[in-house]
Structures are given as structure tokens and as C-alpha cells.
Write an enzyme that holds these catalytic residues in place. Structure first.
Site, mmCIF file in Angstrom:
data_model
loop_
_atom_site.group_PDB
_atom_site.id
_atom_site.type_symbol
_atom_site.label_atom_id
_atom_site.label_comp_id
_atom_site.label_asym_id
_atom_site.label_seq_id
_atom_site.Cartn_x
_atom_site.Cartn_y
_atom_site.Cartn_z
ATOM 1 C CD GLU A 160 -2.967 -1.033 2.349
ATOM 2 O OE1 GLU A 160 -2.882 -0.106 3.178
ATOM 3 O OE2 GLU A 160 -3.858 -1.877 2.380
ATOM 4 C CD GLU A 193 -3.113 -5.755 4.225
ATOM 5 O OE1 GLU A 193 -3.992 -5.078 4.807
ATOM 6 O OE2 GLU A 193 -1.928 -5.392 4.111
HETATM 7 C C1 GAL Z 1 -4.005 -2.330 5.679
HETATM 8 C C2 GAL Z 1 -2.504 -2.326 5.905
HETATM 9 C C3 GAL Z 1 -2.103 -3.258 7.023
HETATM 10 C C4 GAL Z 1 -2.979 -3.029 8.199
HETATM 11 C C5 GAL Z 1 -4.389 -3.294 7.793
HETATM 12 C C6 GAL Z 1 -5.388 -3.246 8.933
HETATM 13 O O1 GAL Z 1 -4.411 -1.182 5.013
HETATM 14 O O2 GAL Z 1 -1.854 -2.732 4.751
HETATM 15 O O3 GAL Z 1 -0.772 -3.030 7.372
HETATM 16 O O4 GAL Z 1 -2.789 -1.733 8.630
HETATM 17 O O5 GAL Z 1 -4.743 -2.326 6.838
HETATM 18 O O6 GAL Z 1 -5.493 -2.017 9.488
#
Ligand code: GAL
Length: 905
Positions: A504, A597
Site C-alpha cells: 500500500e 489482505e
Molecule cells: C491495511 C494495511 C495493514 C494493516 C491493515 C489493517 O491497510 O496494509 O498493514 O494496517 O490495513 O489495518
């Protein structure tokens, strides 16, 4: 239309070196024990031997949403004297273009500083063993204006500190090369030996080596002094502080296999045969040219991966001339007939091989012996079929994992890491994304042995910053060295199937310019390992932007199932996207798509808040799924971060898009820091497993999907609601069956069957009455599994359960004891929060306690801990070298005490 992205090859491996001095001139000596340690009380009191000046901190908001847009770096002008020019040359072995190598300036900064002197008296300093995390014992910093806020875990990870140790180097080592190998130090490490600044490495997650040879006094005691300087506001999570991974002294002859000097790939891997290609980098640190013979023999590893089987193949002897003071790379190949392939269980076996490379002098003397563990497998990422391992399509059932080990902090411990992986196996997880940094090397040895598929990832930021002191400060100077060393260290591991060079990052937002940075990183990765694909995770970049074209595999964070796009999310600000799997599929038909994710769902284990949303996925807001007063989030497992989606929503979206190779849930285990949505807490709410290792309800939602053959039914919530008699108290069931009948006090509340794209069964109108809830699950009309939950009596006693009965007194082995509170009828009291005090007798110590409650700011080192919803954890270690029995007792006023005995050997 079938477009295929084909990656033939690799194998992977771990590179280990023999420690047996008798048959190997190479020694790898652990120097973890007996360091002297001193941390400055505050950053302002620290000495001025700094790596570089950092921008001032202004208005940081540590509660900022994880998917906020990263911002530009701040320019700083300084006239201060800094040590950076003396540290940069450590990067040279990883900078390809030798004209860009850093030249060390004249002088020896710090030479007069007391801590680097041999005669400095460090007796008043603390004695510590490595791996060491200086912050984990706390105390936790409380309140809104805490120096270290919830984002970084409220623990004192920030600040500067020194480690000192004496190394006895015998006269007989005079002809040797002597290296310091540090697997990870957090962060900005700088090393002096006998008053000479040798070098260092700023990035805390990479492993690195310094050549100590020029500064060693042979036959004497040598003073090593390491300065660590760990900035506040450097991460979006808890980084830990100090030398938190293993440290080694490696001694070799002047001619030796270089650091991470072997690179193994396989081609034409099949059940019948595989061709193994070796590249071996051999260093000659001597002043004269020498001719040597190099032989590599390959053995299968058997019996717990420890014993060598019969030789499988060897690489023809290579006779080469090694020029003085240089490195020579040789190549060789071997064919292994009927290879035992490496692949993920349960359908495949993670078979490993060990290659032993021997360098011989012309008179036959052995000069070096170097071992490389690897596996043979064929991995294909296919745009249509997803991931194919050794010909078998494998759906990725993955999780994201941070590097900390809960109450043990960042300090690496093999037993604790194995416990995390074993719980993930039980879940049915087959893949791990190392979010967002390279793990301890031993973790990849475990994933090789246990057969997990791994995304190895290096950066959370590039040029643009997420926090004021994150990696962007050193990106320009270190990007090449960090990226090359990362790949070189890990490229032989069969478990690593994909390299990720970013998560990200802000460069998603800067069109061609950002894509160019990514393309540079991707090219570096590929020049070190052309055998694996690359990726970078995208929560913002869209198919028509330049960013996705720089990677081989499309990694989407949350975008696949859509961000803030369901009705309950409509009012929210921030990134909004409709489900993007189809758009990426269409734009990049040749590229496999993974969800790197998913979910970002939240819960506090065993806590249920009312009313319960009727939606299938809802963001938390005060009173809806979350209680800002207590800092708890409801475990109905329907609530998410603002940009997230519940498991149910993710599953439906994955099932509707079968070309998606699979998902990595955010997150597997809870971790320290990032306590979205309540930043007064210390640790995350995202895990399927809490920080102490206890399973949340969500664990069973995923297990039902990932292990469909394991008969299981799980009821939530618990059934102790004296204040809810007569009120609606929804009951939700997770099962690997397809149908469930629910009974309250023997009366059926109906039999329900999962519909298409349904993953839970819900009875949302149950009126609470104390008694017994029973769920009977069926699959294909046949009985499958059942579970009963009771309204319990008052807490009465403890049940203590160890994860192993015997404990090695090697200073590293740990026993994890789960403490469960029951009533006098042995029923688990799932809402018991009694204070517990632990005592220990015999040759052991309590290392830490926990309960998985993100709001609990009691030091992890405390032997007093409240149970959280019926459970607590105590972690025990034996005194070094001790033999005997250790007895651990849990006491609480009004409850019967209970003990457990552990044999220590
Ligand atoms: C995503 C990020 C992770 C973690 C996750 C949950 O945007 O890549 O590192 O922060 O959100 O908050």
C-alpha cells in the site's frame, strides 16, 4: 480464454552452516549470551553519535486510518556531523554497479567515546541474552498524550541504547576471516570493534554481515560495542527495540563460500526427474590467487529433516582459479531421479534436500564446507486457474502475520514462532504473508519444514511516508542494498513463492513516477532471483493506472471485494471502490490475482455486544459493534475496520470469482500496536487468534471453510446473560456441515440450511433464557457434529494445561500454560475475569503472562493477570542448565488454586 502466466522452477531453501568444528573449517558460533546493555533514559540524554538527522515530529496522528494516503517526505537541511558516510559502505556488496559503491571517509568517528573502549567499566549495565527486545516489559504508556501511542503498542520501543560484549579470538584464528552476522537489530545499528567503527545497517528487519577481520586482535579479548537508535513514529505497529534476533560469529578460511553464497533453482521438475542448477559465490579474501576444487553433493533430508538419506546426486567437480581479494561465481547442475517434491499439506509433502558444497585445496585439504537446504517444486501463477503447485491447483488459504510474538515481543523465539504456525495449521491455513517485512530466518526454516506457502515482503513505504520516521528516510540510500540482501538471504526457501516489494505504498498515487520506483525495485528482485514472480499490494491503484503493470502477480488489499461499498459503509469518507476482481481480471488476463489482505474484521475474544447488526458486514461505530468506554469490539464477527469486510462478505466474493488464487486474511494472530478502532489499547483486534494464542469465534468461521472435512460446529455467544433474561440474544453457528438444528433447553429452535453464498447460520430472534444451547450439525443429511454451551455457575476453579510436559533448560525452550476458569461442574465460565496471581517453584521463571485482551495495560512481565473471558496464559522458561521439576500455581481469592508440574532437563 485461458491465459497462463507460467513460472517454472524454483526450489527454495534455507542456507545453514555446519557448526561441527571437527570436520568443517567453518564455524558458526552463537554469541547470544552475556551481553551488557544500557539504554538512555530519554532520547535527549543520548550521545550524539547519530546515523543521520531526522525531521522534527509535528502533529502526528497515530489513530489515522490504515488506508490513509501516504504523504511526501519532508526535506531537512542540516550541518550536523553524522555517521552515515561511514555506515553506507556496508551496503557495497549489494550495490551492483561498482562505480556507485560508497567510499569510507577518512577518520574513525566515536573512537574516543567511552562505550567503545575496551577498558570501559560496564559492570553497572544490565546483563542480557539475545534475542532481546528492550521494550516488551514496558511499562505501557497510558493516555492520549503518551510518548508512544497505541499505534506503536504503547511500549518504550523508542530511544537509543548500547550493547557490549567481549569476544575471545584465539591466536590460531589468525589466518581466518571473521564475520559478525546479525539476523536483525531494531534499528540504525552501528558497530565498533576495539574502538574502530566497522559499519552498520539502519533497516531493522534485514539480516546483515560485517567483516570484523581487519580490527581483530588475535589471541586477545576483543571489545564489541553496538549502538542502536530506534526512532519513535517509525511504524504503524510495534517494531520492538534492540538486537531482537540471533547473532553469530562466523569463522572461515580466507577462501570460503560467500554470505548467502549459494543459489539453487530447479527446472523440468516432475515425479520422474528434476534438474538442479547451482550458482556458488566463492570469496578469496587472501592476497594470492589460488586453485581449488569445488564439489557439491545432494542428499534427501529425512526424519524430522535432520538426517541425511542416501546421496541423491552430485555436481561434477569444478577446478577453478580464485583471484585474490575477489569473489568468483561458479555454476553446476545435477539431475535427481524420482525427486521427492516439496509441496503444501494436506495433499502434498514438504520434502527437503540438503546440498553440501566442499571446497578442496589442491592437496585435498578441505577449505570450506557449506550447507544449503532446499526443496524441489514447480509453482505456476495462472491468470485463470490461480496457483498451481506441482501440477495441483491449490487455493490460497492464507493469513497475514506481523513479526511480534505477543507477550514475548519482537525477540525471536523458535518455540513461540512454532506455536503460532501450529495454531495456523489447525485453522487450515496453508499460506502466510510476512506483513510487511522479512521475517527471522528461522521462521522460513519452519515454513519450509511445515509446508506453508509464503509471500516474503520487504517494505511498507518507499519514498513517500506513512509515519514521519519510517523507511522513507533511508529509501534512496538503502533501497538497493536492502532489496538485494533480502532476496539473496531467502531465495533458496521452497516455501517462498512470491516476492513482495511493497505494501500500500504512496507511489500508487503518483502515476508514472510512482510506477517507475516500483519497476526499479521489481527489476532488482528479478536480477537476484529470476525464478519467482514479484508483486506489491494495492489498496488504491486501479487497473487503468500505471502501477499494476509493474508486477507479475496482482495483489489486492480489500479492493477485490470492494472498499466501503456495502450499504452500512455508505456514509464513510476515504477510499471507495466497487468489487474490483472483474476489472483486474479483464485488464490483466495473464496475471494471477491474489487478495493479499482481506477482511480487516475486528473482535475482542469472547465479548458480545447488543444489539447485533442485521447486516452481513458493518463498520464499527460507537454503540454498533464497539464500546469506546470499555475498548471492546463485539465477537459476533460481523464488524470491521472502515475499509474492511466481514469474513462472510469476503468468502462470497471469492466464491463468485473462482479465478482468484485465494486470500490472505488480515490478520492470523493479533499483534502489538495498531489497535483499530480503540487507540487507548495496546494490541490489535484483527486476529482470528488473539495475542495470547486463544481462538476467537472467527477462527471457526475460517476453519469451517478451510477444513471442510473436519466435523465441527461452533456456537456463539456464551450463555451467561443474567441481565438479558427475556431479551433478544442472537445465536450464530459456524460449521463445516451444511445444516444445523439449534436447541434451547431441549426445545428445537428450528433446523436451518446454508443457502448459496452463506457461511453462517443465524438465529437472530432467540429470547434469552438460562440453560443449555445445543447445536447439532448435519452434512448431506447425515449427522456431522454437535456442541453444547451451558449457562454456568460462579467461577470455582482453574484448569491448567501445558503445551508440553518437558522443558529443556537451554534458556530458549518455553512452556505455554493455558489457564481456564470453570465452575464446580467443570463448565468453562466464558465471562470470568477473575484476577489471578501465579507462583512458581523450582528451577524456572515466569517469562510473561497475557490474556488476549487488547485493553490490558498490565506489564507482560507481571505474574498477576486478570483472566479475560475465562482464559489467561502464562509462559515459563527453565533456569539455564537446571534439572528438576517446576511447579506453577494459579491462585485467586474465592477460587480453588490449581497447579501443574513440568519436568525440566
Ligand atoms: C491495511 C494495511 C495493514 C494493516 C491493515 C489493517 O491497510 O496494509 O498493514 O494496517 O490495513 O489495518
Amino acid at each position: 480464454m485461458v491465459f497462463t502466466m507460467f513460472y517454472l522452477f524454483v526450489l527454495g531453501c534455507t542456507t545453514t552452516n555446519s557448526t561441527d568444528k571437527n570436520d568443517n573449517p567453518r564455524e558458526r558460533i552463537s554469541i547470544n549470551e552475556g551481553w551488557k546493555f544500557m539504554k538512555y533514559e530519554s532520547e535527549t540524554l543520548a550521545d550524539k553519535l547519530i546515523y543521520d538527522v531526522r525531521p522534527p515530529i509535528e502533529n502526528v496522528d497515530d489513530t489515522k486510518e490504515a488506508d490513509s494516503k501516504p504523504t511526501e517526505a519532508v526535506e531537512i537541511a542540516t550541518s550536523s556531523e553524522v555517521l552515515k558516510p561511514y555506515i553506507l559502505p556496508t551496503a557495497n556488496p549489494f550495490i551492483k554497479d561498482s562505480t556507485k559503491h560508497h567510499k569510507r571517509p577518512q577518520g574513525n568517528p566515536g573512537e574516543n567515546f567511552p562505550f567503545v573502549q575496551t577498558n570501559f567499566d560496564d559492570n553497572t549495565w544490565e546483563t542480557v541474552d539475545l534475542p532481546h527486545d528492550w521494550a516488551i516489559k514496558g511499562p505501557f504508556m497510558k493516555g492520549d498524550d503518551a510518548e508512544v501511542g497505541g499505534g506503536m503498542g504503547r511500549l518504550p520501543s523508542n530511544g537509543a541504547a548500547w550493547y557490549r560484549k567481549q569476544l575471545e579470538i584465539p591466536e590460531t584464528d589468525k589466518e581466518k576471516s571473521i564475520f559478525l552476522d546479525i539476523d536483525g537489530a531494531m534499528s540504525y545499528a552501528m558497530v565498533w570493534l576495539n574502538g574502530h567503527l566497522v559499519g552498520g545497517w539502519p533497516y531493522g528487519y534485514n539480516s546483515w554481515r560485517l567483516d570484523l577481520t581487519p580490527y581483530i586482535k588475535f589471541g586477545e579479548s576483543n571489545q564489541l560495542a553496538i549502538r542502536i537508535d530506534n526512532p519513535n513514529h517509525s511504524a504503524r505497529w510495534y517494531p520492538g527495540g534492540g538486537i531482537y534476533r540471533n547473532v553469530w560469529l562466523t569463522k572461515t578460511n580466507k577462501i570460503h563460500v560467500g554470505q548467502w553464497g549459494t543459489y539453487v533453482t530447479s527446472k523440468e521438475s516432475s515425479k520422474d526427474s528434476a534438474t538442479i542448477d547451482f550458482k556458488i559465490a566463492i570469496s578469496n579474501d587472501a592476497l594470492s590467487n589460488t586453485t581449488v576444487d569445488v564439489v557439491t553433493e545432494i542428499y534427501p533430508l529425512e526424519n524430522g529433516f535432520k538426517r541425511l538419506g542416501l546421496r541423491a546426486a552430485s555436481i561434477k567437480k569444478n577446478n577453478i582459479i580464485l583471484n585474490s581479494n575477489s569473489q568468483t561465481t561458479i555454476k553446476g547442475s545435477a539431475v535427481i531421479k524420482s525427486p521427492k517434491l516439496w509441496g503444501p499439506p494436506p495433499t502434498q509433502t514438504p520434502n527437503l534436500y540438503k546440498a553440501i558444497t566442499t571446497i578442496h585445496a589442491q592437496d585435498g585439504t578441505i577449505i570450506d564446507n557449506y550447507e544449503t537446504v532446499f526443496g524441489i517444486r514447480e509453482v505456476i501463477f495462472d491468470g485463470e486457474k490461480g496457483l498451481i503447485v506441482n501440477g495441483e491447483p491449490i487455493k490460497i488459504q492464507g493469513v497475514n502475520q506481523h513479526h511480534d510474538l505477543g507477550a514475548l515481543g519482537a525477540a525471536f523465539n523458535l518455540k513461540a514462532a512454532k506455536r503460532q504456525l501450529e495454531t495456523l495449521k489447525e485453522l487450515g491455513c496453508n499460506a502466510i504473508r510476512m506483513a510487511h517485512n522479512p521475517p527471522a530466518p528461522e521462521l522460513l526454516e519452519l515454513t519450509d519444514q511445515m509446508g506453508f506457502l509464503v509471500i516474503d515482503e520487504i517494505f511498507d513505504s518507499w519514498e513517500r511516508k506513512k509515519t514521519p520516521h519510517d523507511f522513507h528516510l533511508i529509501f534512496d540510500d538503502w533501497l538497493e542494498a536492502d532489496t538485494r540482501s533480502f532476496v539473496r538471504r531467502d531465495r533458496n526457501h521452497p516455501s517462498v513463492i512470491l516476492w513482495s516489494f511493497g505494501n500500500e505504498v504512496g507511489e500508487q498515487y503518483t502515476a508514472e513516477e510512482g510506477a517507475k520506483v516500483g519497476a526499479k525495485l521489481s527489476a532488482i528482485v528479478k536480477s537476484e532471483d529470476p525464478s519467482r514472480p514479484t508483486t506489491a499490494s494495492m489498496n488504491y491503484a486501479k487497473p487503468n493506472m500505471p502501477f499494476p503493470s509493474i508486477m507479475d502477480v496482482i495483489s489486492l488489499n480489500y479492493q477485490g471485494e470492494g472498499i466501503r461499498d456495502a450499504p452500512a459503509y455508505a456514509h464513510l469518507q476515504g477510499i471507495k471502490t466497487s468489487p474490483l476482481y472483474p476489472a483486474f481480471y479483464e485488464a490483466f488476463p495473464n496475471k494471477a490475482i491474489i487478495s493479499s489482505e482481506t477482511a480487516a474484521a475486528l473482535s475482542s475474544r469472547g465479548t458480545y455486544l447488543f444489539p447485533v447488526t442485521g447486516d452481513i458486514s458493518s463498520p464499527i461505530s460507537d454503540g454498533i459493534g464497539g464500546d469506546p468506554k470499555t475498548g471492546y469490539v463485539s465477537s459476533y464477527e460481523l464488524y470491521t475496520a472502515n475499509f474492511g469486510s466481514s469474513a462472510d462478505k469476503v468468502f462470497a466474493s471469492q466464491d463468485k470469482h473462482p479465478f482468484v488464487a485465494g486470500e490472505f486474511v488480515w490478520s492470523g494472530w493479533d499483534y502489538l500496536g495498531e489497535p483499530t478502532p480503540y487507540y487507548s489499547s495496546r494490541s490489535s483486534y484483527f486476529g482470528l487468534i488473539d495475542l495470547a494464542g486463544f481462538k476467537k469465534d472467527r477462527f471457526y468461521l475460517y476453519q469451517a471453510r478451510w477444513r471442510p472435512d473436519l466435523p465441527m460446529v461452533h456456537i456463539l455467544p456464551h450463555w451467561n446473560w443474567p441481565e438479558r433474561i427475556g431479551q433478544i440474544t442472537p445465536v450464530h453457528i459456524f460449521t463445516s456441515g451444511d445444516e444445523v438444528e439449534l436447541f434451547l433447553n431441549g426445545k428445537s429452535l428450528g433446523r436451518k440450511k446454508k443457502g448459496p453464498f452463506e457461511y453462517r447460520l443465524r438465529w437472530d430472534d432467540v429470547v434469552y433464557k438460562p440453560g443449555t444451547l445445543k447445536a447439532v450439525a448435519y452434512k448431506n443429511g447425515q449427522f456431522w457434529s454437535e456442541e453444547t454451551v451451558h449457562t454456568t455457575r460462579e467461577p470455582s476453579k482453574f484448569v491448567l494445561k501445558t503445551d508440553q510436559d518437558d522443558l529443556l533448560s537451554n534458556g530458549k525452550d518455553l512452556v505455554f500454560i493455558t489457564v481456564k476458569i470453570t465452575d464446580n461442574k467443570d463448565h468453562f465460565v466464558a465471562n470470568a475475569n477473575n484476577p489471578i496471581s501465579f507462583t512458581i517453584e523450582g528451577p524456572g521463571e515466569i517469562v510473561a503472562t497475557d490474556n488476549g485482551d487488547p485493553t490490558d495495560l498490565t506489564s507482560f512481565a507481571s505474574s498477576e493477570r486478570n483472566a479475560f473471558n475465562g482464559l489467561a496464559l502464562v509462559i515459563i522458561k527453565a533456569k539455564k542448565g537446571a534439572i528438576g521439576q517446576i511447579k506453577v500455581t494459579a491462585n485467586s481469592s474465592g477460587l480453588q488454586s490449581s497447579s501443574v508440574t513440568i519436568n525440566c532437563q
